[in-house]
Design a protein around this motif. Sequence first.
Motif, PDB file in Angstrom:
ATOM      1  N   THR A  73       0.821  -1.209   0.000  1.00 53.98           N
ATOM      2  CA  THR A  73       0.000   0.000   0.000  1.00 53.98           C
ATOM      3  C   THR A  73       0.859   1.264   0.000  1.00 53.98           C
ATOM      4  O   THR A  73       0.353   2.351  -0.269  1.00 53.98           O
ATOM      5  CB  THR A  73      -0.965   0.050   1.205  1.00 53.98           C
ATOM      6  N   TYR A  74       2.137   1.130   0.277  1.00 49.35           N
ATOM      7  CA  TYR A  74       3.044   2.277   0.268  1.00 49.35           C
ATOM      8  C   TYR A  74       3.530   2.599  -1.150  1.00 49.35           C
ATOM      9  O   TYR A  74       4.190   3.603  -1.371  1.00 49.35           O
ATOM     10  CB  TYR A  74       4.245   2.014   1.181  1.00 49.35           C
ATOM     11  N   PHE A  75       3.196   1.739  -2.114  1.00 45.75           N
ATOM     12  CA  PHE A  75       3.606   1.909  -3.505  1.00 45.75           C
ATOM     13  C   PHE A  75       2.397   2.260  -4.363  1.00 45.75           C
ATOM     14  O   PHE A  75       1.290   1.800  -4.099  1.00 45.75           O
ATOM     15  CB  PHE A  75       4.255   0.622  -4.032  1.00 45.75           C
ATOM     16  N   GLU A  76       2.627   3.024  -5.414  1.00 49.54           N
ATOM     17  CA  GLU A  76       1.567   3.390  -6.346  1.00 49.54           C
ATOM     18  C   GLU A  76       1.419   2.296  -7.391  1.00 49.54           C
ATOM     19  O   GLU A  76       2.364   2.003  -8.126  1.00 49.54           O
ATOM     20  CB  GLU A  76       1.896   4.731  -7.014  1.00 49.54           C
ATOM     21  N   ASN A  77       0.254   1.692  -7.439  1.00 54.07           N
ATOM     22  CA  ASN A  77      -0.001   0.602  -8.370  1.00 54.07           C
ATOM     23  C   ASN A  77      -0.475   1.175  -9.705  1.00 54.07           C
ATOM     24  O   ASN A  77      -1.667   1.298  -9.953  1.00 54.07           O
ATOM     25  CB  ASN A  77      -1.040  -0.361  -7.796  1.00 54.07           C
ATOM     26  N   THR A  78       0.481   1.568 -10.544  1.00 51.33           N
ATOM     27  CA  THR A  78       0.185   2.094 -11.871  1.00 51.33           C
ATOM     28  C   THR A  78       1.137   1.456 -12.873  1.00 51.33           C
ATOM     29  O   THR A  78       2.189   0.943 -12.483  1.00 51.33           O
ATOM     30  CB  THR A  78       0.369   3.623 -11.944  1.00 51.33           C
ATOM     31  N   VAL A 118      18.698   9.056   4.018  1.00 50.16           N
ATOM     32  CA  VAL A 118      18.882  10.388   3.458  1.00 50.16           C
ATOM     33  C   VAL A 118      17.586  10.745   2.752  1.00 50.16           C
ATOM     34  O   VAL A 118      17.107   9.986   1.902  1.00 50.16           O
ATOM     35  CB  VAL A 118      20.069  10.435   2.464  1.00 50.16           C
ATOM     36  N   ILE A 119      17.027  11.871   3.126  1.00 50.13           N
ATOM     37  CA  ILE A 119      15.787  12.338   2.517  1.00 50.13           C
ATOM     38  C   ILE A 119      16.109  13.623   1.767  1.00 50.13           C
ATOM     39  O   ILE A 119      16.575  14.592   2.357  1.00 50.13           O
ATOM     40  CB  ILE A 119      14.699  12.592   3.578  1.00 50.13           C
ATOM     41  N   ARG A 120      15.865  13.585   0.458  1.00 47.67           N
ATOM     42  CA  ARG A 120      16.145  14.756  -0.374  1.00 47.67           C
ATOM     43  C   ARG A 120      14.830  15.245  -0.966  1.00 47.67           C
ATOM     44  O   ARG A 120      14.239  14.591  -1.821  1.00 47.67           O
ATOM     45  CB  ARG A 120      17.132  14.411  -1.484  1.00 47.67           C
ATOM     46  N   VAL A 121      14.377  16.379  -0.489  1.00 47.54           N
ATOM     47  CA  VAL A 121      13.143  16.978  -0.978  1.00 47.54           C
ATOM     48  C   VAL A 121      13.466  17.665  -2.309  1.00 47.54           C
ATOM     49  O   VAL A 121      14.297  18.564  -2.359  1.00 47.54           O
ATOM     50  CB  VAL A 121      12.566  17.989   0.035  1.00 47.54           C
ATOM     51  N   LEU A 122      12.822  17.204  -3.370  1.00 50.65           N
ATOM     52  CA  LEU A 122      13.041  17.782  -4.696  1.00 50.65           C
ATOM     53  C   LEU A 122      12.034  18.891  -4.974  1.00 50.65           C
ATOM     54  O   LEU A 122      12.387  19.962  -5.468  1.00 50.65           O
ATOM     55  CB  LEU A 122      12.951  16.698  -5.767  1.00 50.65           C
ATOM     56  N   THR A 123      10.770  18.609  -4.669  1.00 49.94           N
ATOM     57  CA  THR A 123       9.688  19.586  -4.748  1.00 49.94           C
ATOM     58  C   THR A 123       8.739  19.279  -3.603  1.00 49.94           C
ATOM     59  O   THR A 123       8.957  18.325  -2.858  1.00 49.94           O
ATOM     60  CB  THR A 123       8.906  19.499  -6.089  1.00 49.94           C
ATOM     61  N   ASP A 124       7.662  20.056  -3.505  1.00 48.67           N
ATOM     62  CA  ASP A 124       6.690  19.775  -2.441  1.00 48.67           C
ATOM     63  C   ASP A 124       5.867  18.528  -2.724  1.00 48.67           C
ATOM     64  O   ASP A 124       5.083  18.098  -1.884  1.00 48.67           O
ATOM     65  CB  ASP A 124       5.793  20.983  -2.194  1.00 48.67           C
ATOM     66  N   SER A 125       6.075  17.910  -3.893  1.00 52.34           N
ATOM     67  CA  SER A 125       5.341  16.682  -4.203  1.00 52.34           C
ATOM     68  C   SER A 125       6.237  15.562  -4.738  1.00 52.34           C
ATOM     69  O   SER A 125       5.740  14.574  -5.262  1.00 52.34           O
ATOM     70  CB  SER A 125       4.241  16.986  -5.230  1.00 52.34           C
ATOM     71  N   MET A 154      13.865   5.019  -2.836  1.00 52.44           N
ATOM     72  CA  MET A 154      12.437   5.116  -3.137  1.00 52.44           C
ATOM     73  C   MET A 154      12.167   6.547  -3.597  1.00 52.44           C
ATOM     74  O   MET A 154      12.643   7.498  -2.970  1.00 52.44           O
ATOM     75  CB  MET A 154      11.594   4.805  -1.897  1.00 52.44           C
ATOM     76  N   LEU A 155      11.449   6.683  -4.689  1.00 55.43           N
ATOM     77  CA  LEU A 155      11.018   7.994  -5.146  1.00 55.43           C
ATOM     78  C   LEU A 155       9.558   8.134  -4.761  1.00 55.43           C
ATOM     79  O   LEU A 155       8.707   7.366  -5.226  1.00 55.43           O
ATOM     80  CB  LEU A 155      11.193   8.143  -6.658  1.00 55.43           C
ATOM     81  N   PHE A 156       9.282   9.084  -3.877  1.00 47.36           N
ATOM     82  CA  PHE A 156       7.912   9.319  -3.418  1.00 47.36           C
ATOM     83  C   PHE A 156       7.299  10.485  -4.169  1.00 47.36           C
ATOM     84  O   PHE A 156       7.937  11.523  -4.342  1.00 47.36           O
ATOM     85  CB  PHE A 156       7.887   9.625  -1.915  1.00 47.36           C
ATOM     86  N   SER A 157       6.055  10.294  -4.586  1.00 48.52           N
ATOM     87  CA  SER A 157       5.272  11.357  -5.210  1.00 48.52           C
ATOM     88  C   SER A 157       4.021  11.561  -4.381  1.00 48.52           C
ATOM     89  O   SER A 157       3.444  10.593  -3.887  1.00 48.52           O
ATOM     90  CB  SER A 157       4.855  10.963  -6.637  1.00 48.52           C
ATOM     91  N   LYS A 158       3.623  12.798  -4.237  1.00 47.89           N
ATOM     92  CA  LYS A 158       2.382  13.072  -3.508  1.00 47.89           C
ATOM     93  C   LYS A 158       1.241  12.954  -4.511  1.00 47.89           C
ATOM     94  O   LYS A 158       1.152  13.726  -5.464  1.00 47.89           O
ATOM     95  CB  LYS A 158       2.403  14.451  -2.872  1.00 47.89           C
ATOM     96  N   ILE A 159       0.403  11.950  -4.305  1.00 47.87           N
ATOM     97  CA  ILE A 159      -0.692  11.643  -5.225  1.00 47.87           C
ATOM     98  C   ILE A 159      -1.998  11.686  -4.439  1.00 47.87           C
ATOM     99  O   ILE A 159      -2.162  10.946  -3.471  1.00 47.87           O
ATOM    100  CB  ILE A 159      -0.480  10.255  -5.875  1.00 47.87           C
ATOM    101  N   ASN A 160      -2.884  12.559  -4.852  1.00 42.91           N
ATOM    102  CA  ASN A 160      -4.174  12.734  -4.166  1.00 42.91           C
ATOM    103  C   ASN A 160      -3.979  12.948  -2.663  1.00 42.91           C
ATOM    104  O   ASN A 160      -4.688  12.363  -1.851  1.00 42.91           O
ATOM    105  CB  ASN A 160      -5.101  11.543  -4.435  1.00 42.91           C
ATOM    106  N   GLY A 161      -2.983  13.734  -2.318  1.00 40.82           N
ATOM    107  CA  GLY A 161      -2.744  14.092  -0.922  1.00 40.82           C
ATOM    108  C   GLY A 161      -1.970  13.073  -0.112  1.00 40.82           C
ATOM    109  O   GLY A 161      -1.733  13.288   1.069  1.00 40.82           O
ATOM    110  N   ALA A 162      -1.566  11.961  -0.720  1.00 38.22           N
ATOM    111  CA  ALA A 162      -0.838  10.907   0.011  1.00 38.22           C
ATOM    112  C   ALA A 162       0.492  10.631  -0.679  1.00 38.22           C
ATOM    113  O   ALA A 162       0.581  10.644  -1.907  1.00 38.22           O
ATOM    114  CB  ALA A 162      -1.669   9.635   0.078  1.00 38.22           C
ATOM    115  N   TRP A 163       1.514  10.354   0.115  1.00 37.59           N
ATOM    116  CA  TRP A 163       2.825  10.000  -0.423  1.00 37.59           C
ATOM    117  C   TRP A 163       2.815   8.541  -0.839  1.00 37.59           C
ATOM    118  O   TRP A 163       2.440   7.675  -0.054  1.00 37.59           O
ATOM    119  CB  TRP A 163       3.919  10.219   0.619  1.00 37.59           C
TER     120      TRP A 163
END
Length: 177
Positions: A73-78, A118-125, A154-163
């Motif tokens: 559930t922590y991964f985007e199933n696309t 290491v957490i690198r914020v690239l953008t707010d999403s 891991m590359l996280f994207s904010k999708i519909n308000g969730a990472w």
Amino acid sequence: MKTNPFAPVLPLFASLLLFTASCNTPAKETATQTTDASAMTPERKQAIEQEISGLVKEFFQQVEKLDIETCMTYFENTPDFQAVNPDGTLGDYNALKKLNADGFNQMKTLSVVPAKEVIRVLTDSLVLYTFSMEQNATLKTGEKMKFEHVAGTMLFSKINGAWKATFYQESAPVPVK
């Protein structure tokens, strides 16, 4: 009185011309609300780092529980999701799920000992998360295995308000028995 034979056709032609011109006009792009990390306040950047740190802590707790359904559930199933497996093969969401489910099914216990993150914020999403850790497993056969240097991204994207992780890569050496 003479009538112009083209008079009824003229409005139709003008409408067709306007329609064609509007079809050739590039669509206006909707501006995204993404903010580059360099334009963020330190407080906003720190808040995002804390969100990601808490999220991955929860994720690795689920890994230790060997709960593949919750882990996924922590991964985007696309179709765009990509994974690079420890053996160097590429996979999609379903391949990552199957690979880890097969591994979890062989284990009785698994412990995760974080070494560094290491957490690198690239953008707010968009956030890049890199980790290194040690993993200790006890197989259902009773055999013990130790993975001394596991690293991943891991590359996280904010999708519909969730990472959600939209990319996952893991590297690990052969386990020490």
